[in-house]
Design a protein around this motif. Sequence first.
Motif, PDB file in Angstrom:
ATOM      1  N   HIS A 162       0.843  -1.105  -0.006  1.00 15.85           N
ATOM      2  CA  HIS A 162       0.027  -0.099  -0.033  1.00 15.85           C
ATOM      3  C   HIS A 162       0.917   1.183   0.016  1.00 15.85           C
ATOM      4  CE1 HIS A 162      -3.198   2.653   0.403  1.00 15.85           C
ATOM      5  NE2 HIS A 162      -4.152   1.702   1.198  1.00 15.85           N
ATOM      6  N   ASN A 163       1.110   1.509  -1.045  1.00 16.32           N
ATOM      7  CA  ASN A 163       1.982   2.963  -1.435  1.00 16.32           C
ATOM      8  C   ASN A 163       1.761   4.193  -0.512  1.00 16.32           C
ATOM      9  OD1 ASN A 163       3.436   1.073  -2.997  1.00 16.32           O
ATOM     10  ND2 ASN A 163       3.496   2.532  -4.789  1.00 16.32           N
ATOM     11  N   ALA A 164       0.229   4.593  -0.760  1.00 17.06           N
ATOM     12  CA  ALA A 164      -0.230   5.562  -0.317  1.00 17.06           C
ATOM     13  C   ALA A 164      -0.214   5.470   1.232  1.00 17.06           C
ATOM     14  CB  ALA A 164      -1.578   5.924  -0.696  1.00 17.06           C
ATOM     15  N   LYS A 165      -0.608   4.441   1.928  1.00 20.21           N
ATOM     16  CA  LYS A 165      -0.596   4.200   3.111  1.00 20.21           C
ATOM     17  C   LYS A 165       0.926   4.415   3.904  1.00 20.21           C
ATOM     18  CE  LYS A 165      -1.625   0.867   6.929  1.00 20.21           C
ATOM     19  NZ  LYS A 165      -2.267  -0.386   7.233  1.00 20.21           N
ATOM     20  N   PHE A 166       1.864   4.041   3.099  1.00 21.45           N
ATOM     21  CA  PHE A 166       3.259   4.043   3.820  1.00 21.45           C
ATOM     22  C   PHE A 166       3.562   5.815   3.684  1.00 21.45           C
ATOM     23  CE2 PHE A 166       7.748   4.455   2.740  1.00 21.45           C
ATOM     24  CZ  PHE A 166       8.473   3.748   3.759  1.00 21.45           C
ATOM     25  N   LEU A 167       3.334   6.196   2.310  1.00 26.35           N
ATOM     26  CA  LEU A 167       3.684   7.745   2.528  1.00 26.35           C
ATOM     27  C   LEU A 167       2.972   8.419   3.386  1.00 26.35           C
ATOM     28  CD1 LEU A 167       3.533   8.224  -1.505  1.00 26.35           C
ATOM     29  CD2 LEU A 167       5.644   8.150  -0.007  1.00 26.35           C
ATOM     30  N   GLY A 168       1.828   8.170   3.839  1.00 25.79           N
ATOM     31  CA  GLY A 168       1.002   8.806   4.697  1.00 25.79           C
ATOM     32  C   GLY A 168       1.466   8.639   6.104  1.00 25.79           C
ATOM     33  N   MET A 169       1.824   7.370   6.506  1.00 27.49           N
ATOM     34  CA  MET A 169       2.437   6.905   7.772  1.00 27.49           C
ATOM     35  C   MET A 169       3.526   7.641   8.100  1.00 27.49           C
ATOM     36  SD  MET A 169       3.035   3.078   9.241  1.00 27.49           S
ATOM     37  CE  MET A 169       4.106   2.811   7.771  1.00 27.49           C
ATOM     38  N   ARG A 170       4.404   7.836   7.253  1.00 31.08           N
ATOM     39  CA  ARG A 170       5.912   8.429   7.011  1.00 31.08           C
ATOM     40  C   ARG A 170       6.136  10.011   6.771  1.00 31.08           C
ATOM     41  NH1 ARG A 170      10.143   5.073   6.635  1.00 31.08           N
ATOM     42  NH2 ARG A 170      11.205   6.920   7.391  1.00 31.08           N
ATOM     43  N   ASN A 171       4.917  10.797   6.482  1.00 31.95           N
ATOM     44  CA  ASN A 171       4.612  11.997   6.045  1.00 31.95           C
ATOM     45  C   ASN A 171       5.562  12.371   4.971  1.00 31.95           C
ATOM     46  OD1 ASN A 171       2.935  12.625   8.296  1.00 31.95           O
ATOM     47  ND2 ASN A 171       4.563  12.913   9.720  1.00 31.95           N
ATOM     48  N   LEU A 172       5.856  11.348   3.943  1.00 30.64           N
ATOM     49  CA  LEU A 172       6.333  11.512   2.797  1.00 30.64           C
ATOM     50  C   LEU A 172       5.530  11.869   1.390  1.00 30.64           C
ATOM     51  CD1 LEU A 172       8.998   8.693   3.490  1.00 30.64           C
ATOM     52  CD2 LEU A 172       9.273  11.185   3.949  1.00 30.64           C
ATOM     53  N   VAL A 173       4.193  12.330   1.827  1.00 34.91           N
ATOM     54  CA  VAL A 173       3.356  12.482   0.526  1.00 34.91           C
ATOM     55  C   VAL A 173       4.001  13.572  -0.607  1.00 34.91           C
ATOM     56  CG1 VAL A 173       1.252  13.220  -0.115  1.00 34.91           C
ATOM     57  CG2 VAL A 173       1.366  11.927   2.061  1.00 34.91           C
ATOM     58  N   GLU A 174       4.795  14.420   0.146  1.00 31.22           N
ATOM     59  CA  GLU A 174       5.259  15.556  -0.791  1.00 31.22           C
ATOM     60  C   GLU A 174       6.730  15.283  -1.306  1.00 31.22           C
ATOM     61  OE1 GLU A 174       3.536  17.941  -2.039  1.00 31.22           O
ATOM     62  OE2 GLU A 174       1.796  17.321  -0.606  1.00 31.22           O
ATOM     63  N   CYS A 175       7.120  13.957  -0.897  1.00 31.12           N
ATOM     64  CA  CYS A 175       8.632  13.711  -1.205  1.00 31.12           C
ATOM     65  C   CYS A 175       8.671  12.947  -2.514  1.00 31.12           C
ATOM     66  CB  CYS A 175       9.317  12.731   0.067  1.00 31.12           C
ATOM     67  SG  CYS A 175      10.951  12.157  -0.393  1.00 31.12           S
ATOM     68  N   ASP A 176       9.403  13.657  -3.433  1.00 31.61           N
ATOM     69  CA  ASP A 176       9.349  12.905  -4.747  1.00 31.61           C
ATOM     70  C   ASP A 176      10.201  11.771  -4.869  1.00 31.61           C
ATOM     71  OD1 ASP A 176       8.847  12.889  -7.428  1.00 31.61           O
ATOM     72  OD2 ASP A 176      10.725  14.382  -7.949  1.00 31.61           O
ATOM     73  N   PHE A 177      11.191  11.988  -3.900  1.00 35.64           N
ATOM     74  CA  PHE A 177      12.224  10.815  -3.705  1.00 35.64           C
ATOM     75  C   PHE A 177      11.612   9.447  -3.369  1.00 35.64           C
ATOM     76  CE2 PHE A 177      14.942   8.144  -1.325  1.00 35.64           C
ATOM     77  CZ  PHE A 177      15.906   7.994  -2.253  1.00 35.64           C
ATOM     78  N   VAL A 204      10.887   5.930  -5.636  1.00 42.05           N
ATOM     79  CA  VAL A 204      11.481   4.656  -5.069  1.00 42.05           C
ATOM     80  C   VAL A 204      10.443   3.745  -4.890  1.00 42.05           C
ATOM     81  CG1 VAL A 204      12.533   3.665  -3.151  1.00 42.05           C
ATOM     82  CG2 VAL A 204      13.425   5.701  -4.035  1.00 42.05           C
ATOM     83  N   LEU A 205       9.245   4.135  -4.287  1.00 39.87           N
ATOM     84  CA  LEU A 205       7.979   3.109  -4.260  1.00 39.87           C
ATOM     85  C   LEU A 205       7.615   2.690  -5.745  1.00 39.87           C
ATOM     86  CD1 LEU A 205       6.118   4.698  -1.411  1.00 39.87           C
ATOM     87  CD2 LEU A 205       7.826   2.705  -1.424  1.00 39.87           C
ATOM     88  N   GLU A 206       7.670   3.527  -6.651  1.00 40.48           N
ATOM     89  CA  GLU A 206       7.374   3.244  -8.118  1.00 40.48           C
ATOM     90  C   GLU A 206       8.334   2.381  -8.715  1.00 40.48           C
ATOM     91  OE1 GLU A 206       6.080   6.948  -9.514  1.00 40.48           O
ATOM     92  OE2 GLU A 206       4.334   7.314  -8.430  1.00 40.48           O
ATOM     93  N   SER A 207       9.588   2.163  -8.403  1.00 40.78           N
ATOM     94  CA  SER A 207      10.394   1.560  -9.226  1.00 40.78           C
ATOM     95  C   SER A 207      10.220  -0.063  -9.094  1.00 40.78           C
ATOM     96  CB  SER A 207      11.804   1.812  -8.669  1.00 40.78           C
ATOM     97  OG  SER A 207      12.037   1.374  -7.362  1.00 40.78           O
ATOM     98  N   MET A 208      11.285  -0.650 -10.093  1.00 42.32           N
ATOM     99  CA  MET A 208      10.804  -2.128 -10.195  1.00 42.32           C
ATOM    100  C   MET A 208      11.789  -2.785  -8.882  1.00 42.32           C
ATOM    101  SD  MET A 208      11.438  -2.810 -14.355  1.00 42.32           S
ATOM    102  CE  MET A 208      11.636  -4.617 -14.013  1.00 42.32           C
ATOM    103  N   CYS A 209      12.732  -2.064  -8.632  1.00 37.35           N
ATOM    104  CA  CYS A 209      13.693  -2.558  -7.650  1.00 37.35           C
ATOM    105  C   CYS A 209      12.826  -2.823  -6.330  1.00 37.35           C
ATOM    106  CB  CYS A 209      14.775  -1.684  -7.344  1.00 37.35           C
ATOM    107  SG  CYS A 209      15.956  -1.343  -8.603  1.00 37.35           S
TER     108      CYS A 209
END
Length: 2018
Positions: A388-403, A407-412
């Motif tokens: 759950h990408n969005a949940k991770f970004l919200g939990m870590r307060n990284l919604v505005e973090c482009d980096f 990373v979450l969208e990468s194949m790695c």
Amino acid sequence: MAQWRRLADYFIVIGYQQDKDGETGGGRVIQRFPEKDWPDVPFTHGIELFCQPGGWELTERRQEPTYFVSVLTDIDAERRYCACLTFYEPYDDLRGEAGEIERDDDMVHHSVMFAPKSIVLISQLDYFDTFKNCLGVIYTVYVEGNYSCDIEELVGNILGCIMVPPAGGPQVRFTIGAGDKQVLQPPTNIMIPVTRKTTAILFHELGIHNVILLVSAALTDHKILFTSRSYSRLTITSTALSALLYPLKYSYVYIPVLPAGLVEVLSTPTPFIAGVHSSVSSQVQDLLDVIIVDCDSGSVVIPECVHIPSVPEPMSQRLLDSLSLVLNPDLMLADFAFPKDVSKTSDLERLDKEIRAVFIRFFAELFSGYRACLQIVRIHSPPVIQFHNAKFLGMRNLVECDFSKKVLESMCFASFVQSRGAPFRVCDVFDEVFASLSTAFHEEQVDPSLVLTHIKDIANTLYLNENPSSSAQPFVEKIPKPTDGAYSRIHLPKFPIIDWLHVQEIIDKRQSKRDGYQKHTTHLKMPSPRIVPVGRVHNNQCGYYANQTRRLEVLHNCVRFIFENKISDARKIYPAVVRALKNKASRHALTADLKSHAASNKCNLDHQQFLLVVKLFNALLQNESPLDENGIAAQLLPLADTFCRRLSPGVIQFAYTCIQEHAVWANQQFWEATFYEEVQKQIRSLYQSIYRDQNLQPINRQVDIIRSQSNSSNLSPSTSSQGGSLTTEDVSCLEIAAEELRKAKYEKEEELKSLSIQEEGIVYSQALHFCNRMVYLKVPLDTSRGMPYMSHGDGSASSYYTQSIAGSGSLDGESGFDEAEVSEVGLGVTKIINKFIEKVGRESGVSDAHMKSLTQNVPTLVTMHVETIDNVCRESKRLPPILKPKITEPCLLPGETMIQDGLRAYLLFDGREEYQATEPGPQYIPAEGAIFLTTYRVVFKGTPCDQYACELNVIRSTPISAINKEKKMRSEYFQPLDIYLQHIILIRSHTFQLMKVGFDEEVGEESVEHFRKALAKGRSPVSVLDTFAFSGASVIPVTVDQKRKEKYHTLRDLGKTLKKTVRKTAGLKPNKPSDRKTRYMLSGRGSMKGLPPSLAEEFEGRPDSMFGDEDNWSMLSQDDVHVGLQTDPKTQERLSELLCYRDFVRLNLIGSMKNIGQRVRSENFFTSNLNSSYKMCHSYPGLLLFPNNISDESIMRFGRSHRQNRFPVITWRHPRTKALLLRASAFHSRSVMGKLKASQGSTSNRESTGSLSTSYEMEKYLMVLSSLTPAGNSNKRTSSDASGMSTLSTTLTPSSSYETSRLSPARSGTGVLGGMFDKRSSRLLNEGTSASHNKGMSTHFTMAHTSSGLTFSAKSPRDRRNSVTSFTIGGGGRTEFSNAPTRTNATIDTRYHQAEQELSQASLYIFCEKNQSKGMKTEHLSKCEFVSVDFRDVTSVKLSYKKLMRACFPAAVSNLPEHSFNKLVAESGWLVQIQSILQYAGACVDLLDAQGASVILALEDGWDITAQITSIAEMLLDPYYRTFEGFHTLIEKEWLSFGHRFSYRSCQMMKNQSTAFAPMFLQFLDVVHQIHLQFPMSFEFNQFYLKFLAYHHLSNRFRTFMLDSEYERLEAGWLLDDRPRIGMAAADFTANMGNSIWDYIDLQRVKSSIFHNFYYNNEETQDMVLRPHSNMANLLVWDYYLEESLSHGPSYDLELARKETQQQASEMTDDSTESGRITINNCYKNVTLHMPNAFTSHLQEIAAIEKESNQFPSKWSDVVNRLQEPLRDSFRRQYSLSTRYCRSHGRHVHKRSTIEFLVKGKMIPQATKMFSRPHSFENHHYNAPQTCDYCSRILWGFMKTELKCAGCNYMCHEKCKPLVPNTCSNERTRNEANSNGSSGGVELQTASQPLQSPSDEEKTIVESSETKSDNKSKTYEGYLHKRGAMLKGWKCRWFVLDFLKHQLRYYDDKDDTHCKGFIDLAEVVHVASTKSAAGAPKKVEDSAFFEMRTVKRQYAFFADPPEEAHKWVEIIQNRISS
């Protein structure tokens, strides 16, 4: 069970093979072993390219053997390692038949050529050192030949005998049969990459910053290319970078060594990590999206189009600190007095592991909490886990973090989730670090020294993984090596052919022993799988409900009021609810509250309840992003189809129909994540029910084990139980999955299959459920308007979707819908849902039958819902309309009255991007309210139309006096309210406000026109008394000076005294009221009373033009003016008390202002009262400063030589160098030639005549000023002055390496130019350093040393990169000219050389206009220099300002690239003008401070650019002017007293409305803002102070910036706070004569610190001269042009902003501000004023303490003054060499700018001709890529049409065309003169010909251009004198005979681009030579005349020289005869 594997799979011998052409060659496989492919590892073809990546080539000598490893990737992404050892042997032509190849005699014999040969090992394992040893042994046996073994035996042993155990296996010691002893150790864990020491090498090569940059690029899917001269280094760096990504695995293209023949592979669109040899680096420079890393130099080149997101803080800083701690352990102790002995890790392998440990900690921190975001979709057959990408970004307060997003969208990361997401698996070091990270960070906060300890612990684990036997006794390897130089032996045999039968026999023989190796594997202790610890989120937020009691109570009460039907109470607190929902915890609490009411069956609501609930829904969704990172939208999904209202019997409207406009519903990822979350809940419920029915003990026991492991690792996987035994509800889905996977191997297959079927059923049912939900939210309420989400749902349909549409027959006409419309909406929704089903079904393992059923049901669901929603839409339109909001009146200033009451209107979108609907967050515009018109401003006040976003006020206003344009626009449709606006007006103001207002339908056309007329009347007052400053502004109390109290106790006494003085001086009779109407000539002769008798007659006969060119100069009406004023001594004394006059005393120019008009012998200057009556110059102040030895008569004489009588006046003196700064207007054009002529005769002759001419008096005045300058009076200068002053000439002394003879012999080493090269500056010039901040000047000169002398490169003002023109001065005094882009050369005259020689170390520099320096003779002024200044006139400033306004607030939205903000600002040229002002002021600063010379500014009329330059220069030189009082003094002196025309330039009165606004003062404030940004500690005031002045100098709220001179303000009465003299009766006089802005500022400074700059450091900047950078990179667009505060309107009316804020705060009863946090929304609040700072907060805290203590509040300034600075040890700062070099370089650049400015001033007449040749650009298609001659970038001609000059072949982009300099070489450098003289023009002289004199060059005819087809010229050009019509005289013009257009055109000058007229050759009747014509000059020869007669009139011409007349006659006759 893990298997033993071969060390190497294949051994290959590859040799050189020459192609048939005999010129090129390649590699071929000679032998390979085994010859048959292994079943598990197929042979890799094409290996020849990777053995010689640079290509197979022959060499003339033997090369030393090389070794490297290539990495090959097969189709299954499995890596194969290719170890290659290459050596050279003699080459024989294998085609060898005699006579086959013909050999030339000069061909090198083949016996001396050597060909490469490679022996290669291919393996699946990465034991690089072992491969090298084995190949080295084979090569040694081949070279030495003294070993008893055969090569066949060695190869066979490598391929068949050596087996490698799996990970964790024992150490293997082996030999391949050549007496060698080798050891091989497998790692403990195969999941951890083995690096040895590669990462340490990588950091040593690139450094910390570059490596972190590359890791970020690899994580965010960028292309990375390594280059090096070593192939091994390429493999090492690529391997190290890939290993640093652990626990991620690089999944894209990975080619550490890429052959040169495959470079085109780098153009692939997919990311990659590759490496190429440095020899082919030139082929990869044009790759636009590839990051190129040079391993040899350590540089990283990032293209402009590539953006690498930064690692978020604090992770980035922690990573840097940890790496610095590892790589530089002594850095933290470097400053300690007694540092501990810290030794740096010398073992590279240990250092390698410590570096990797840092990155493992970094990734553990980056992915902290990732296991809490795993979604268990399926557990059995096989497990399916999503993230759950969005949940991770919200939990870590990284919604505005482009980096983080990338990373979450990468194949790695996708492979990371698949490999590490399983809850039951084998764990490694990353899992251990991940589990204990939070505890480690907590310990490190207590004891920072533990950081290195934890890093070393992880590094030790990594080291033991690679060296598990390190504790045992080390095994000493024995590897045979060849002797030194063995490869170069002459008789070295060729590598033998290996017997493949022997090799195969050895392999087969050893094959039978492999089963024995597998037995050893059974005894290995392999790591067992276990439950993976969940870990704890590092720095997790507090609970949602912590410290939110009051806010949650408001939310709970609002919901309770709604469901209890207390609508009025709910509406009262609804605004507070909206503000509270900005907090995430509040949104979760409100959602939970709504869920509880939905569970209690309170879902059927009435209309008002339903509307409020829907508003809450929309408010919740408005505060969420489309990602739904907090899960609010997912929680609202079940509520949206629960709450409803009844519209009519049988028609029910659900809440989902009113929340469809939010972007989250169009996000496909949201639907997928929500679907998986619901499936996980159902999976958990399934197994909970199973465990509940079965025995609960096993699961409880296992959970105890899990949580005991978690507790041991300080983990918190879920909510801990509060004692007692666990229940099934406490177990998370992840724990259930772990338990199920653990016991799966013990379960029966039937049970597992049954569980799998139940899981699939859950997925299918949830998919069907989500189909319904998507239909609800995708189908719009009004289907007639089409499908709004078609753009979000585009995509290819699946096969099931096609069949379902074809088989559905439910879309018929029975539903009442139009079939076409239904089909469109249904088709769009069906496509989106089928795409969703296709993806989630395949990923979740849904069977084909279920998939087909789902896709067939979707069209039916859509059709049924469309039919249902039609009735809902029809009934909802019958509801009563919503009431319009109440009109709220704006707050008003004291004295401000309403002219036009509020007209209901809408504030519409304009072209600014921050208000676009695409921007996230609240949308404040469009807004609904009313527009008001007051006596001061036009105001809009209302609320946003998006009521779901906020309930706040929106206010936009602008002063009516600052309105630039008001126009009516066409009507348009207003979509937010679904209305059509008939009347729309656009109001644009000079305060950078734009109001696009559309009137409501209830406002009629008459009301709109009445409003427009009232607005036009208010913005055009008849006089200043009609402005708001006098009509309504309240009086600000001003403290009266104590001296004034003593003289005049009351204003009445002062008025009586002044009245008597005026009448007595002017001879007025008090009994005649008609005296008040006596005409006073402001710009005429006026009364001559008070003038010296000798000058009275002369002034009486003076023409009007001498006094000024404009008759309507004054803003005063002639009927309102009193008799000419002759101020009395008391008035003069009061004038002297003004700040502008007291500044002369501060500067020590005079002792005091008491001796007005008297000369004191002890002083060099005196205060003159000659202009006290304002007759000499009515725009100058009444008191002026002059040298003591200048008589009054001289002053009155030389004043007439300047425009507007604005003669040079002293304004400032340098306190150290005593240099003077004077200002004046430009010289009269008629008197310049006679001002300083050499033909005037000697001084004695002029004095004997008795006529004191103006020119002579001006010359005397300049000589006196020069003598008063110490720089020009060397005899009077003391040694201390000479040593203390750093002049341009003494500081920049000639270099010893530079011959002074190459410069002017007379002035070598003494002139400014001659002394500019010292050791430091010459070094800078040799390195190509240029004064980059001079780009704004008309010509940019760059100096450099050459073999021929001194080289100057001249640049066009627009050409900022390319060197367009260069001059070389040296050799024999010859001047060479070159054009860089076209590489053509021609010779020009020596004017530049002469200009360089004429510059000397003058003591007085006169900056004059460029057209006034012609003919200047300075024989009598040896210490004066006239410098031409090419400044922007007022017209250019107006045009640039107009373009800037359009860029800052465009009226319409435009998505075109050429209409972008940056593009429009660049095209406006505003920053270029700012740059020019900084450069001119910088030149004055250097001349006054470094050179010690005085400066006179004699430009334009002396009140625009002159005021700007003098003000900026004084502020840079004098720190006093950077204080509040000093800046006030500066503006009063340079702008107000010296007569800047504020009323005229600002268009304040009706009579000025026809002229355009000229922002001269605004431009000055912008320059101050630029300096303030560069030196923030040097100013006492802040940026808001400058914005305040910029706003109110146009607002007409204050009287300060009204009228145009000190005289007019004195007449108006407010200069001395006296009774007015402008048409106002004495009876009408009141004390309210308007407010001064300085009094208002002083009052506000007492109240608050809003204008104060707390960073001001007076001690360190009191003696500092500022030299700001003026290059374009240091200039920023002033945020005053862009910022806005919609909450209360402009922030510069402080009372209004305070009132509006208080009024809004009183309406909002919310206590949420107790937290101390303020939310600053985009463009709603002023960020500058709300920016938190420690100073303001401490002052507020002190005020609160005083209030609590019942103490009288102290002033903030007293508090600041009481502060004591901390005691600091005084020490002398020691600057490093680089710091001193940078500072020295900056000073030299600034001084060099001044020198170039002076040289350019001498060269302006010639430089302007150099850049007046425009190009003839045509569209051109380039077959091959070329480079732009302007920006040096690629011209993609085959993709897009670019431009090319038809004359000089200059190539450029279309976007670069406006910036290309006008330097077409076709007209400047080509000599096309024919021998017969038919081609007009005179040849340019070559280097061997004598140079032309300056006078001859003006008369020459320039070269002509040739046509493309032949050499015949198309024009004939030259200067001719033409007689004007009727009584007009002769005038010299530039004539162009155009052969193509058959015209004879004439221009004012050769550089003129506008034709003044033309003669059509078709109308010419006769042309012939004639004798002298009437009125011609007498010195012209008769043969120089010719006449031309046309059918209309007769023309007369003469040419100089006369021979040109015959050429013109001949050419014209030939053209008219042909």
